[in-house]
Structure formats: C-alpha cells, structure tokens
Design a protein around this motif. Structure first.
Motif, PDB file in Angstrom:
ATOM      1  N   ARG A   1      50.579  50.277  40.427  1.00 53.64           N
ATOM      2  CA  ARG A   1      50.715  48.820  40.354  1.00 53.64           C
ATOM      3  C   ARG A   1      49.419  48.187  39.857  1.00 53.64           C
ATOM      4  O   ARG A   1      49.444  47.252  39.036  1.00 53.64           O
ATOM      5  CB  ARG A   1      51.088  48.274  41.731  1.00 53.64           C
ATOM      6  N   THR A   2      48.285  48.689  40.332  1.00 53.61           N
ATOM      7  CA  THR A   2      47.004  48.161  39.865  1.00 53.61           C
ATOM      8  C   THR A   2      46.770  48.496  38.400  1.00 53.61           C
ATOM      9  O   THR A   2      46.260  47.673  37.628  1.00 53.61           O
ATOM     10  CB  THR A   2      45.860  48.729  40.724  1.00 53.61           C
ATOM     11  N   CYS A   3      47.169  49.698  37.984  1.00 53.40           N
ATOM     12  CA  CYS A   3      46.961  50.119  36.590  1.00 53.40           C
ATOM     13  C   CYS A   3      47.782  49.293  35.621  1.00 53.40           C
ATOM     14  O   CYS A   3      47.288  48.891  34.559  1.00 53.40           O
ATOM     15  CB  CYS A   3      47.310  51.602  36.441  1.00 53.40           C
ATOM     16  N   ILE A   4      49.037  49.032  35.947  1.00 55.79           N
ATOM     17  CA  ILE A   4      49.882  48.287  35.009  1.00 55.79           C
ATOM     18  C   ILE A   4      49.396  46.841  34.892  1.00 55.79           C
ATOM     19  O   ILE A   4      49.455  46.245  33.802  1.00 55.79           O
ATOM     20  CB  ILE A   4      51.367  48.349  35.455  1.00 55.79           C
ATOM     21  N   THR A   5      48.878  46.268  35.975  1.00 57.91           N
ATOM     22  CA  THR A   5      48.317  44.923  35.904  1.00 57.91           C
ATOM     23  C   THR A   5      47.074  44.895  35.031  1.00 57.91           C
ATOM     24  O   THR A   5      46.900  44.000  34.185  1.00 57.91           O
ATOM     25  CB  THR A   5      47.980  44.407  37.314  1.00 57.91           C
ATOM     26  N   ASP A   6      46.198  45.884  35.216  1.00 60.44           N
ATOM     27  CA  ASP A   6      44.981  45.939  34.417  1.00 60.44           C
ATOM     28  C   ASP A   6      45.301  46.190  32.944  1.00 60.44           C
ATOM     29  O   ASP A   6      44.651  45.638  32.051  1.00 60.44           O
ATOM     30  CB  ASP A   6      44.060  47.043  34.952  1.00 60.44           C
ATOM     31  N   LEU A   7      46.311  46.997  32.678  1.00 63.32           N
ATOM     32  CA  LEU A   7      46.694  47.286  31.295  1.00 63.32           C
ATOM     33  C   LEU A   7      47.254  46.039  30.611  1.00 63.32           C
ATOM     34  O   LEU A   7      47.016  45.813  29.417  1.00 63.32           O
ATOM     35  CB  LEU A   7      47.720  48.421  31.269  1.00 63.32           C
TER      36      LEU A   7
END
Length: 458
Positions: free
Chosen positions: A376-382
C-alpha cells in the motif's frame, strides 16, 4: 571587534523581529539560520501529522462497527441497509479526486480544516439520527469531505524528499492503524450503555473538532506552506482596489480543479491505477467472508475470528515501521519492492484459500498484514513519483477514487464467488493478484526506461 558586535546585534534583532512576527527567523536571517530552524520545525510538524492521522481513524473506527446495527434498529430492511451503507462509498468515489485537486489549489491548511470541520458536523448529525432519513443526510457531508487522511499524506509528500517519503508514509500509516485498532474497543464499550451509538457519534465529532484545533495551532511557517504559495502564485494578480466577487473566486477554483483532474486523467498512469484497483479488490476479497469462512471450514467461533483480525491489524500497524528499512534494502527501487510485495500477497492469499488447518491461516495472516502494508505504501509512492509535480492531492484523491471502485465491486464479486465455495472469494483474489503481477512485469521495464531518459536529459 566593533564589526563583530554590530553583526551580533543585527542577528539578535533579527531573532526578535522574527519572533514578534510569528515567523521563522529564516525569513530575515541568513540561509544557515533558516535551514537549522526548518530542521527543528519539520520533524515536530510531521509528528503532529501522525497524531492527526491517529485521532482521525480512532474516531472513525468507533463508529464503523456500529453503523449496520444502528440502521437495522431504525427499521431498515437488509436491502435498504445495504443501499444506505453504499451511500458513503459512492460519494467517496466521486469526491476523492475533486477534494484532492481542490487542496492543491487552495492549500493544505484550508482544505484540511474544512474537511475536519465538515466531517465533525456529519458525525454530530449522525448522533441526532433517529430516522433513516437523518441517517442518510448525516452520511452525505462525511462521504463528501472525509478526505483528511489523503490531504495529510499530500502534505507530508510536500514536506519530505522523494527518498524520505516511503519512510514518512509508512510511519503515518502505522500511527493511523493504531487508531483503527483502539477505536472499536472504545466504541464497543460505549455501545454497551443506553444510547451508546449516539454517545459514540458525539465523541467522534468531538475528536474531529480537536483535530481541527490541532491543525489550526500548528506552526504553518512560510516553508511549510510553500504549496499554498505555489497555488497563489498560479492565480492571476488582482490589485487590492479591484473588487472581486465571490462567484468569480469560486469559478476560478473550479476551473483549476477541473484542469488538474484533466491533467491526471490524460496522463499515462492507467497502469499504476489498474494495479491499485486489482490489489485493492484482491485484499477486500480476502477479508470479505473471513469470519464466515473460518466458521464453515474450521468450526471457529466468530469471537476467535475477531481476535485473529485484530492480531493481523496490529501486525499491519507495526509493519509501517518496517517500510523504511525495507526500502533502503531495495536501494529505493519502489517498483521492484511493489512487485515482490504483490507476489508475496498473491502467494499468501492462495495459501489461505488452500489452508488445511487454522494454524496455516494464522501463519498466512501474519505475513499478509506485512506484505499488504508495504504494498500500500509502495503504490502510493509510485503514484506520486510518476504523477505531475505539484498535484499530489489530485493524485492521492484519484487513488482513493480507484480504491472506492474496488470497495463497491468487491462485495458483489464476493457474493457471486461465495455461491460456489467458501474459498471462492480468496480464490478470485488470487486471480486478480496474478493479473496485477503480470501487469507489473510488463510495465516496470517501460517505467525504468522512461526514468533513464529523464535522468539523461537532466
């Protein structure tokens, strides 16, 4: 010696003027003073954002478990209760992107205060809902303006660098998750007393008012509100002597919101949003019939299933603190980390669907909470990395709208899959996660090539 004393006197006077004006001394002193002041202010400001996120989900989670029971107590049929329950998701679907883009234009402080105050009004109105009509009316302001967490994430992304962003976002998600864990305990305790739902609603409204007060008292210095300055600089200059009508200002804000939404809609980010949608639906299918499936497959009591969900939620909150070390381990390669976390999530959903005993379910739940938190954190940062600079609110709002689509579609797919087997919903989640993995394998090389082209141009 006299020159040194004169310089010292000038600096001390500058400190006094800065303190009297209520601004950081960096606005009138040298750059070294400004940077040291900002280094002291920003961590405190970020920590206050963690508190805002904690209190937000703490108040909301007090109400969520009680909503369906309260609707039924008002005399609603199961079908009517389902329609009323979907009102919030439908409103969030259309308002997330609009409010996020609006925060890019008017500034984070004003938009965050507006969302908190109107959400408090909605929850207070919910405490007065003695009929289904009042209940639906109370859900409207909450559905339209309950975007305080998205605005907080956009604000945090404005304050930190690209390499620090996954760490800060992970800590923010961890603080928010802790609030979501503790809230149902307090809400359940209040619900045991007479009029417990109404008391919980008013307490939730009071928490949002306290949050608004905290946001109002934060040290919004010129450095922290640079997004507000950018928004104001993009507007045409209007002399003070010119009288501007309220309708003209509203039209300017509306046109700015539509322009930002159009920019995001026409950008080449369909792949990132599609991955978010597929994984959101896969995770929702995993949890959709969790308690019922455990009862049918292993004769497990609902109370024990609730303990297992709380255990998984606690691990998810703690996993937010692991985002920083894991990101450094991957050399800040967010795309690769997203691919591996998505693959791990897919494997864990499959192991849960094929679990022969309850202990394998406990094991998969343990790692599932960690993988989903990191993903979830990765997709937001991406989304923020590949999106247009200065439009973080619009990007995060669009991501929330995509998640809302999954929130509407997942219950329908879960019901259809559950007609086949109790393991039907997680099995369908495995298929959706595999589709997300395939999409990432096809698109990550193109993302890397574009990143290399941008770095070569720079």
């Amino acid at each position: 010696m006299k020159a040194a004393l004169a310089e010292l006197g000038t600096q001390s006077a500058c400190f006094r003027i800065g303190d009297r004006a209520g601004r950081p001394c960096g606005t009138m002193c040298n750059s070294r003073c400004s940077s040291s002041e900002r280094q002291r202010r920003e961590p405190r400001f970020i920590h206050c954002m963690y508190v805002v996120g904690f209190m937000d989900l703490f108040g909301v989670s007090m109400i969520i478990p009680l909503l369906s029971h309260h609707v039924k107590s008002l005399g609603a049929s199961p079908t009517m209760a389902g329609i009323v329950g979907s009102t919030y998701g439908v409103l969030q679907l259309f308002s997330s992107t609009i409010v996020g883009s609006w925060s890019d234009g008017v500034g984070r402080r004003y938009s965050l205060l507006t969302c908190l105050l109107l959400s408090a009004f909605g929850y207070a109105l919910l405490g007065l809902s003695t009929s289904i009509t009042l209940f639906v009316l109370a859900r409207i302001p909450v559905g339209l303006f309950k975007h305080s967490l998205s605005i907080c994430r956009a604000l945090l992304s404005d304050l930190v660098s690209e390499t620090e962003r996954p760490v800060v976002m992970g800590h923010f998600n961890a603080a928010s998750s802790v609030g979501f864990i503790l809230g149902p305990v307090v809400g359940g305790y209040l619900a045991e007393h007479q009029g417990g739902f109404y008391t919980s609603s008013f307490v939730c409204a009071a928490i949002f008012l306290l949050n608004a007060g905290l946001v109002w008292m934060l040290p919004w210095s010129d450095h922290l509100t640079r997004t507000d300055a950018n928004a104001n600089s993009s507007r045409p200059h209007i002399p003070r002597t010119q009288k501007v009508t309220y309708s003209l200002d509203v039209w300017r804000q509306l046109s700015s919101v539509l322009l930002r939404i159009r920019t995001v809609a026409t950008s080449d980010m369909w792949d990132v949003f599609l991955v978010r949608l597929l994984m959101a639906m896969a995770i929702m299918l995993y949890y959709s019939n969790f308690s019922l499936a455990l009862e049918e497959r292993f004769a497990l009591r609902p109370q024990v299933a609730g303990y297992l969900i709380s255990y998984s939620s606690t691990l998810g909150a703690l996993a937010g603190c692991l985002v920083g070390p894991v990101t450094r381990l991957y050399g800040n390669d967010i795309a690769a980390l997203l691919l591996h976390s998505t693959g791990l999530t897919c494997v864990l959903i499959f192991l849960y669907a094929a679990a022969p005993n309850i202990w394998q379910v406990v094991l998969t739940s343990t790692f599932f909470a960690i993988s989903t938190t990191i993903g979830r954190t990765c997709i937001t940062d991406l989304e923020l990395r590949r999106g247009t600079p200065g439009a973080s609110g619009t990007l995060l709002g669009a991501g929330q709208s995509v998640t809302a689509v999954g929130r509407v579609a997942a219950p329908l797919l879960s019901g259809l899959a559950q007609e086949v087997s109790p393991c039907g919903p997680p099995s369908l989640g495995v298929v959706l996660a595999l589709a997300a993995i395939l999409l990432l394998l096809l698109r990550i090389p193109k993302w890397e090539s574009r990143g290399k082209m941008k770095s070569s141009k720079l």
